[in-house]
Design a protein around this motif. Structure first.
Motif, PDB file in Angstrom:
ATOM      1  N   VAL A  73      21.178   5.234  23.817  1.00 13.26           N
ATOM      2  CA  VAL A  73      20.913   4.908  22.408  1.00 13.26           C
ATOM      3  C   VAL A  73      19.734   5.733  21.879  1.00 13.26           C
ATOM      4  N   GLY A  74      18.689   5.910  22.709  1.00 19.19           N
ATOM      5  CA  GLY A  74      17.556   6.736  22.295  1.00 19.19           C
ATOM      6  C   GLY A  74      17.956   8.183  22.068  1.00 19.19           C
ATOM      7  N   GLY A  75      18.842   8.688  22.921  1.00 22.38           N
ATOM      8  CA  GLY A  75      19.335  10.054  22.737  1.00 22.38           C
ATOM      9  C   GLY A  75      20.127  10.197  21.452  1.00 22.38           C
ATOM     10  N   LEU A  76      20.960   9.203  21.162  1.00 25.01           N
ATOM     11  CA  LEU A  76      21.711   9.234  19.908  1.00 25.01           C
ATOM     12  C   LEU A  76      20.773   9.110  18.701  1.00 25.01           C
ATOM     13  N   ALA A  77      19.768   8.250  18.818  1.00 23.25           N
ATOM     14  CA  ALA A  77      18.794   8.106  17.733  1.00 23.25           C
ATOM     15  C   ALA A  77      18.042   9.419  17.515  1.00 23.25           C
ATOM     16  N   TYR A  78      17.740  10.114  18.606  1.00 21.58           N
ATOM     17  CA  TYR A  78      17.072  11.424  18.515  1.00 21.58           C
ATOM     18  C   TYR A  78      17.940  12.413  17.738  1.00 21.58           C
ATOM     19  N   LEU A  79      19.223  12.444  18.053  1.00 22.88           N
ATOM     20  CA  LEU A  79      20.130  13.369  17.364  1.00 22.88           C
ATOM     21  C   LEU A  79      20.317  13.004  15.897  1.00 22.88           C
ATOM     22  N   PHE A  80      20.576  11.719  15.633  1.00 26.05           N
ATOM     23  CA  PHE A  80      20.877  11.298  14.271  1.00 26.05           C
ATOM     24  C   PHE A  80      19.645  11.191  13.375  1.00 26.05           C
ATOM     25  N   SER A  81      18.457  11.231  13.950  1.00 23.48           N
ATOM     26  CA  SER A  81      17.240  11.190  13.131  1.00 23.48           C
ATOM     27  C   SER A  81      16.732  12.596  12.823  1.00 23.48           C
ATOM     28  N   GLY A  82      17.523  13.592  13.113  1.00 30.61           N
ATOM     29  CA  GLY A  82      17.094  14.964  12.848  1.00 30.61           C
ATOM     30  C   GLY A  82      16.119  15.457  13.901  1.00 30.61           C
ATOM     31  N   LEU A  83      16.339  15.065  15.161  1.00 31.63           N
ATOM     32  CA  LEU A  83      15.505  15.458  16.302  1.00 31.63           C
ATOM     33  C   LEU A  83      14.074  14.930  16.195  1.00 31.63           C
ATOM     34  N   ASN A  84      13.949  13.717  15.693  1.00 27.56           N
ATOM     35  CA  ASN A  84      12.643  13.070  15.584  1.00 27.56           C
ATOM     36  C   ASN A  84      12.334  12.387  16.923  1.00 27.56           C
ATOM     37  N   GLU A  85      11.375  12.949  17.646  1.00 35.03           N
ATOM     38  CA  GLU A  85      11.045  12.451  18.980  1.00 35.03           C
ATOM     39  C   GLU A  85      10.444  11.054  18.940  1.00 35.03           C
ATOM     40  N   GLN A  86       9.673  10.736  17.927  1.00 37.97           N
ATOM     41  CA  GLN A  86       9.055   9.408  17.843  1.00 37.97           C
ATOM     42  C   GLN A  86      10.107   8.313  17.692  1.00 37.97           C
ATOM     43  N   THR A  87      11.181   8.609  16.974  1.00 38.28           N
ATOM     44  CA  THR A  87      12.262   7.638  16.834  1.00 38.28           C
ATOM     45  C   THR A  87      12.896   7.357  18.195  1.00 38.28           C
ATOM     46  N   ALA A  88      13.143   8.413  18.946  1.00 42.35           N
ATOM     47  CA  ALA A  88      13.734   8.245  20.273  1.00 42.35           C
ATOM     48  C   ALA A  88      12.783   7.512  21.209  1.00 42.35           C
ATOM     49  N   LYS A  89      11.495   7.864  21.172  1.00 42.72           N
ATOM     50  CA  LYS A  89      10.525   7.209  22.050  1.00 42.72           C
ATOM     51  C   LYS A  89      10.376   5.728  21.746  1.00 42.72           C
ATOM     52  N   SER A  90      10.578   5.355  20.488  1.00 43.91           N
ATOM     53  CA  SER A  90      10.479   3.934  20.152  1.00 43.91           C
ATOM     54  C   SER A  90      11.587   3.128  20.827  1.00 43.91           C
ATOM     55  N   ILE A  91      12.638   3.790  21.271  1.00 46.99           N
ATOM     56  CA  ILE A  91      13.706   3.137  22.023  1.00 46.99           C
ATOM     57  C   ILE A  91      13.530   3.386  23.517  1.00 46.99           C
ATOM     58  N   TRP A  92      13.191   4.607  23.899  1.00 48.00           N
ATOM     59  CA  TRP A  92      13.087   4.971  25.315  1.00 48.00           C
ATOM     60  C   TRP A  92      11.980   4.206  26.049  1.00 48.00           C
ATOM     61  N   VAL A  93      10.799   4.122  25.449  1.00 45.88           N
ATOM     62  CA  VAL A  93       9.663   3.501  26.156  1.00 45.88           C
ATOM     63  C   VAL A  93       9.936   2.036  26.490  1.00 45.88           C
ATOM     64  N   PRO A  94      10.337   1.206  25.531  1.00 47.70           N
ATOM     65  CA  PRO A  94      10.593  -0.192  25.904  1.00 47.70           C
ATOM     66  C   PRO A  94      11.754  -0.363  26.878  1.00 47.70           C
ATOM     67  N   SER A  95      12.754   0.489  26.771  1.00 49.44           N
ATOM     68  CA  SER A  95      13.928   0.291  27.618  1.00 49.44           C
ATOM     69  C   SER A  95      13.792   0.915  28.999  1.00 49.44           C
ATOM     70  N   MET A  96      13.091   2.035  29.124  1.00 50.50           N
ATOM     71  CA  MET A  96      13.058   2.742  30.398  1.00 50.50           C
ATOM     72  C   MET A  96      11.816   2.457  31.238  1.00 50.50           C
ATOM     73  N   TYR A  97      10.715   2.112  30.621  1.00 52.94           N
ATOM     74  CA  TYR A  97       9.521   1.757  31.390  1.00 52.94           C
ATOM     75  C   TYR A  97       9.585   0.282  31.745  1.00 52.94           C
ATOM     76  N   GLY A  98       8.739  -0.135  32.642  1.00 51.89           N
ATOM     77  CA  GLY A  98       8.686  -1.536  33.026  1.00 51.89           C
ATOM     78  C   GLY A  98       8.920  -1.711  34.508  1.00 51.89           C
ATOM     79  N   THR A  99       9.149  -2.920  34.903  1.00 45.75           N
ATOM     80  CA  THR A  99       9.316  -3.273  36.309  1.00 45.75           C
ATOM     81  C   THR A  99      10.781  -3.129  36.705  1.00 45.75           C
ATOM     82  N   TYR A 100      11.017  -2.439  37.824  1.00 52.98           N
ATOM     83  CA  TYR A 100      12.360  -2.291  38.362  1.00 52.98           C
ATOM     84  C   TYR A 100      12.545  -3.063  39.662  1.00 52.98           C
ATOM     85  N   VAL A 101      11.481  -3.214  40.442  1.00 47.45           N
ATOM     86  CA  VAL A 101      11.559  -3.877  41.736  1.00 47.45           C
ATOM     87  C   VAL A 101      10.613  -5.076  41.728  1.00 47.45           C
ATOM     88  N   ILE A 102      11.124  -6.232  42.106  1.00 51.34           N
ATOM     89  CA  ILE A 102      10.320  -7.447  42.193  1.00 51.34           C
ATOM     90  C   ILE A 102       9.634  -7.461  43.556  1.00 51.34           C
TER      91      ILE A 102
END
Length: 137
Positions: A73-102
């Motif tokens: 979704v962040g990649g699509l947002a990056y493309l459809f926002s005219g290659l706006n990196e901040q738009t993509a990061k607003s999706i990538w950071v919350p979804s991709m960072y965080g805890t993976y292993v308990i």
């Protein structure tokens, strides 16, 4: 192999992949020094590690699916926002960072589980400083 035979073996393949991932990634995470080291070698410590392993097996598929979906979704947002990196990061950071292993520290409350990643001020401005974010475990 027939189509039906392949469908029947897919859950087994997924289970083997998940168990392999858990044994390769989760075990080094448990070996890190922490306050739970005082319980290491005790029945309580073994129970916490077993509980963390089971928790990771249940938790990781949801987090991984969320991260993959956020990446797409962040990649699509990056493309459809005219290659706006901040738009993509607003999706990538919350979804991709965080805890993976308990880990046992998560179960004892010494460390919080972050399903959603948290951006630092440096990430919001475009400077990547991963040392201030919780690493993807």
């Amino acid at each position: 192999m027939t189509h039906t035979g392949l469908i029947r073996t897919l859950p087994l393949i997924a289970l083997v992949v998940l168990m392999t991932f858990t044994s390769l990634v989760a075990t080094p995470a448990w070996s890190q020094t922490s306050t739970a080291d005082t319980q290491q070698g005790t029945p309580s410590g073994a129970g916490m590690q077993a509980g963390a392993a089971v928790s990771t097996i249940l938790y990781f598929p949801f987090k991984a699916a969320f991260a993959i979906g956020g990446g797409i979704v962040g990649g699509l947002a990056y493309l459809f926002s005219g290659l706006n990196e901040q738009t993509a990061k607003s999706i990538w950071v919350p979804s991709m960072y965080g805890t993976y292993v308990i880990t046992p520290e998560h179960l004892t409350g010494d460390r919080s589980v972050r399903f959603l990643g948290v951006a630092t001020d440096d990430t919001a401005t475009g400077i990547s400083n991963t040392s201030t974010m919780e690493p993807a475990r």
